[in-house]
Design an enzyme around this catalytic site. Structure first.
Site, mmCIF file in Angstrom:
data_model
loop_
_atom_site.group_PDB
_atom_site.id
_atom_site.type_symbol
_atom_site.label_atom_id
_atom_site.label_comp_id
_atom_site.label_asym_id
_atom_site.label_seq_id
_atom_site.Cartn_x
_atom_site.Cartn_y
_atom_site.Cartn_z
ATOM 1 N N ASP A 77 -16.181 -20.262 -15.146
ATOM 2 C CA ASP A 77 -15.411 -18.987 -15.007
ATOM 3 C C ASP A 77 -14.343 -19.487 -13.802
ATOM 4 O OD1 ASP A 77 -14.954 -16.362 -14.419
ATOM 5 O OD2 ASP A 77 -15.935 -16.637 -12.327
ATOM 6 N N ASP A 79 -12.148 -17.114 -11.559
ATOM 7 C CA ASP A 79 -11.797 -16.475 -10.385
ATOM 8 C C ASP A 79 -13.194 -16.579 -9.433
ATOM 9 O OD1 ASP A 79 -9.603 -15.654 -11.368
ATOM 10 O OD2 ASP A 79 -10.127 -13.459 -11.725
#
Length: 326
Positions: A77, A79
């Site tokens: 991922d 963020d």
């Protein structure tokens, strides 16, 4: 992408839109990979014909060499897992400076970024708001124009906002001969730039519909968020002949539990409260780079060939260097 475009223009159920977003992301990721392999750098030469520079590696004592494993990969991922803060926020500020946005839009972005930093998780309403505004602003603009702007914006962001610990984990998987993929709700144009600057294999991001090199203001399927990320990983695994039981995934958000649950080796980075609780219940490893405290070791055996111990060593060294006074 033509077939996907036709499908996305029809009325689709939420499940169909999720699957379509995943397929579009996987198709775009493969296209990016093929384009990259065709560049001079991919053949070992720089554009001027000289040998291409190799990316720096961790010191030999920081990792245990393992054989290449073409059926294993690591999915990260973006963020708050790789990037401090949200990629869409940095994109919004960069576009404002180039007069794409108003001050009111920037105030909204700032509030959404403050929420993200305070609570450590994405608010779906905020994400949808950013998506709608961004799509309206880029409609009719050339894809090449936005890509050039993204290059400028994220060159500086990558330098200042990457978690050293997660970057060490990315490098650990690359050193182990495994592919590494960024998986994010950010636009594919942003995702591929971040992935490329980190030396990753490629990226899965939200795909905006284009016609003749211009944005239409619509998405193909929808935002690559939550279950759509899992759909994208599954679609890419089919295309790349990956064995998901031998793959790893890293995320900070409970929204990514569907993606984490897909792989044999899920890891939790800088988790929000809901994901931390879920990780404890499932026995997933947790590592938090926000305070420098040690990861919670919660009983998952190291994945064969993944070099987890080596990754922990590299990460600890990276954090120690970061805390060392200048």
């Amino acid at each position: 992408m033509v077939a996907l475009r036709r499908l996305t223009q029809a009325r689709r159920s939420p499940t169909e839109r999720t699957a379509l977003a995943g397929e579009a992301a996987a198709e775009a990721a493969e296209a990016d990979l093929l384009a990259l392999e065709a560049t001079p750098a991919a053949t070992g030469q720089a554009p001027d014909g000289r040998p291409a520079a190799k990316p720096p590696k961790a010191p030999a004592e920081d990792h245990t060499p393992t054989p290449d494993d073409p059926r294993a990969a690591a999915f990260f991922d973006c963020d708050n897992t790789i990037l401090r803060g949200a990629a869409i926020f940095y994109l919004g500020i960069g576009l404002y400076r180039r007069r794409f946005f108003s001050r009111r839009d920037v105030a909204r972005f700032a509030w959404q970024q403050a929420w993200f930093r305070l609570y450590g998780s994405e608010d779906p309403a905020h994400i949808a708001d950013v998506q709608d505004r961004a799509l309206g602003l880029v409609a009719g603009k050339r894809t090449a124009e936005l890509e050039a702007i993204c290059e400028e914006i994220f060159e500086d962001v990558i330098t200042r906002k990457i978690w050293p610990g997660t970057r060490a984990l990315v490098q650990m998987h690359l050193d182990a001969g495994q592919r590494t993929w960024l998986v994010t709700a950010a636009p594919q144009e942003v995702a591929r730039i971040i992935a490329r600057q980190l030396g990753m294999t490629g990226a899965l991001g939200t795909v905006a519909e284009t016609v003749d090199g211009e944005y239409t203001g619509r998405l193909v399927g929808g935002l690559l968020h939550g279950q759509a990320k899992a759909a994208a990983v599954q679609a890419l695994a089919r295309r790349e002949n990956l064995d998901l039981s031998r793959c790893a995934a890293f995320s900070d958000s409970a929204n990514d539990i569907p993606m984490l649950a897909l792989v044999g080796h899920p890891y939790v980075i800088n988790p929000d409260a809901a994901l931390r609780r879920h990780a404890r219940a499932m026995g997933w490893r947790v590592r938090d780079f926000r305070t420098g405290r040690k990861a919670a070791r919660i009983g998952v055996p190291a994945a064969a060939g993944l070099g987890v111990v080596a990754g922990a060593t590299a990460t600890a060294i990276a954090m120690r260097r970061r805390r060392r006074p200048a």
